[in-house]
Design a protein around this motif. Structure first.
Motif, short mmCIF file in Angstrom:
data_model
loop_
_atom_site.label_atom_id
_atom_site.label_comp_id
_atom_site.label_asym_id
_atom_site.label_seq_id
_atom_site.Cartn_x
_atom_site.Cartn_y
_atom_site.Cartn_z
N GLU A 1 -59.46 -70.79 -24.09
CA GLU A 1 -59.14 -71.67 -25.22
C GLU A 1 -57.65 -71.97 -25.29
N ARG A 2 -56.80 -71.10 -24.75
CA ARG A 2 -55.35 -71.29 -24.80
C ARG A 2 -54.83 -72.13 -23.63
N ILE A 3 -55.61 -72.23 -22.57
CA ILE A 3 -55.18 -72.97 -21.37
C ILE A 3 -55.80 -74.35 -21.39
N SER A 4 -54.96 -75.39 -21.21
CA SER A 4 -55.44 -76.78 -21.30
C SER A 4 -55.85 -77.36 -19.95
N ASP A 5 -55.40 -76.75 -18.85
CA ASP A 5 -55.71 -77.29 -17.53
C ASP A 5 -57.22 -77.22 -17.28
N GLU A 6 -57.84 -78.37 -16.94
CA GLU A 6 -59.30 -78.44 -16.78
C GLU A 6 -59.77 -77.64 -15.57
N ARG A 7 -58.97 -77.63 -14.51
CA ARG A 7 -59.38 -76.87 -13.31
C ARG A 7 -59.43 -75.39 -13.60
N ILE A 8 -58.39 -74.88 -14.28
CA ILE A 8 -58.38 -73.46 -14.65
C ILE A 8 -59.52 -73.16 -15.61
N SER A 9 -59.75 -74.06 -16.55
CA SER A 9 -60.81 -73.87 -17.53
C SER A 9 -62.17 -73.76 -16.84
N GLU A 10 -62.38 -74.58 -15.83
CA GLU A 10 -63.65 -74.52 -15.09
C GLU A 10 -63.82 -73.18 -14.37
N LYS A 11 -62.73 -72.67 -13.79
CA LYS A 11 -62.79 -71.38 -13.10
C LYS A 11 -63.06 -70.25 -14.10
N LEU A 12 -62.42 -70.34 -15.28
CA LEU A 12 -62.63 -69.31 -16.29
C LEU A 12 -64.04 -69.35 -16.85
N ASN A 13 -64.62 -70.55 -16.94
CA ASN A 13 -66.03 -70.64 -17.36
C ASN A 13 -66.92 -69.88 -16.39
N GLY A 14 -66.63 -70.04 -15.10
CA GLY A 14 -67.40 -69.31 -14.09
C GLY A 14 -67.21 -67.81 -14.20
N LEU A 15 -65.95 -67.38 -14.42
CA LEU A 15 -65.67 -65.95 -14.55
C LEU A 15 -66.36 -65.36 -15.77
#
Length: 420
Positions: free
Chosen positions: A298-312
């Motif tokens: 929720e604190r990170i705005s980068d969509e690529r990082i957000s997608e990786k964190l969703n997977g994690l």
């Protein structure tokens, strides 16, 4: 050739003639005359050539200028034609959308004139009957006087209605200018531009719609927008229907997801009642990291990082759901809890700090890329761990199936033993 050159040539020839007479050598005179004529002819040819070249240059320049004027005229004509076509299209558009022209004005003036005439005629008649009623019985004149009074009141209404129609027509023209080439406009925007409140603006719009000034005009159900074409209104309705359907589907999905979570929570609580404290500690710690991953996401705005964190988040949650269902596998998550997840947390905290840095230099960008690649590695490692956990279950299932087949074969209940 300039006159000065001709004088010089004549002087040279005269000088040569005088020398020939004095010396008696006329051969030199002949040679001088030939040289002078060749020189003169050459100069004449050169002058004629220069004049010809100048004439050609002027002719080419004039031709270019004429061509440019012709192209400019053609462009201007084309532009005028396009403007006329645009103006005609706009006029046709207004004719389809709005009741423009003299008709509304004519109707308003007609109402006003009829009202004024009615006031004069019925007023005069009322006054005349009033005088007659004084000389005769009042009861005999009561009905005619009431009829004339009704006509007089209607005439007042006609004058007021005509005045209102003229005011509405002027306001309508202002609305048309505000709408322009658009097919819809919000009521709030019209109210803001005309300097009136929303209630008064809505009242005016309804009056215009009732009088047919907007040929295809319609207000939406919530009276938020005025549409001046049926196509725009139908498109708006379709869009709103799609939005409502999407919202209903989303609400339904959310209810189903909430129900699923509640059921899963109930089942989880039931399963946890029989688990040891050590296994519960592993599960609770794992779920704590799942919440942390969500928080960093929720604190990170980068969509690529957000997608990786969703997977994690997803794979980590599944790992500890599996531990809850198979508590015997809790020991296999020790390395995950002691090293991988804490390291991941430190990396995410570092990424957030780098992301919040006011200056984004090359070193910061490199560190961010390194963390991003590490997240890919963690995703792959966590997925492999989750797959390994299920591998044990698969082995147990295969073993159970093998034992069952052996027992069935011994009892003669398999297809091979029964001659099938």
């Amino acid at each position: 050739m300039p006159e000065q050159n001709w004088n010089e040539i004549g002087s040279n020839i005269s000088k040569a003639v005088s020398e020939a007479i004095d010396t008696g050598d006329f051969g030199k005179l002949n040679q001088t005359i030939q040289d002078t004529m060749r020189y003169t002819t050459g100069r004449l040819y050169k002058a004629a050539g220069d004049q010809l070249m100048q004439a050609q240059a002027r002719s080419e320049q004039q031709a270019q200028q004429a061509q440019m004027r012709s192209e400019q005229q053609a462009q201007q004509a084309q532009a005028r034609k396009a403007q006329m076509a645009q103006a005609q299209a706009r006029a046709e558009m207004k004719k389809r959308r709005y009741s423009v022209g003299q008709a509304p004005k004519t109707r308003s003036y007609t109402w006003t004139v009829l009202g004024v005439l009615g006031l004069i005629i019925f007023g005069s008649m009322e006054m005349s009957l009033g005088g007659i009623s004084i000389l005769t019985s009042l009861s005999k004149m009561l009905i005619p006087m009431l009829v004339i009074a009704a006509g007089f009141l209607f005439s007042i209404y006609a004058v007021v209605h005509g005045s209102h129609m003229r005011a509405t027509s002027r306001l309508f023209q202002q609305y048309v200018e505000l709408i322009g080439d658009g097919e819809m406009i919000s009521v709030d925007e019209l109210a803001g531009r005309t300097g009136k409140d929303r209630k008064a603006t809505l009242k005016e719009i309804r009056s215009m719609l009732q009088n047919g000034l907007f040929r295809e005009g319609v207000l939406d159900a919530e009276e938020k927008y005025l549409f001046v074409t049926r196509e725009a209104y139908e498109g708006y309705q379709n869009s709103m229907n799609m939005i409502r359907q999407k919202q209903e589907a989303q609400q339904k999905a959310e209810k189903q997801e909430q129900k699923r979570k509640q059921e899963a929570q109930t089942q989880s609580e039931a399963r946890r009642d029989g688990l040891s404290e050590e296994v519960l500690k592993v599960i609770n710690e794992g779920e704590s990291y799942v919440r942390k991953i969500r928080s960093y996401n929720e604190r990170i705005s980068d969509e690529r990082i957000s997608e990786k964190l969703n997977g994690l988040e997803s794979v980590t949650g599944k790992i500890f759901e599996y531990v809850e269902e198979h508590p015997e596998s809790a020991s296999e998550t020790k390395k995950l809890l002691r090293y991988y997840l804490p390291t991941m947390e430190r990396l995410l905290e570092s990424y957030v700090k780098l992301d919040d840095s006011p200056t984004q230099g090359a070193n910061i960008e490199k560190s961010r890329r390194d963390i991003e690649q590490t997240l890919d590695t963690l995703n792959e490692a966590f997925a492999r761990l989750f797959d390994n956990l299920y591998q044990d279950t698969s082995i147990n299932i295969a073993s159970d199936i093998s034992v069952l087949n052996t027992l069935l074969a011994q009892e003669g209940l398999t297809g091979k033993q029964m001659g099938m």
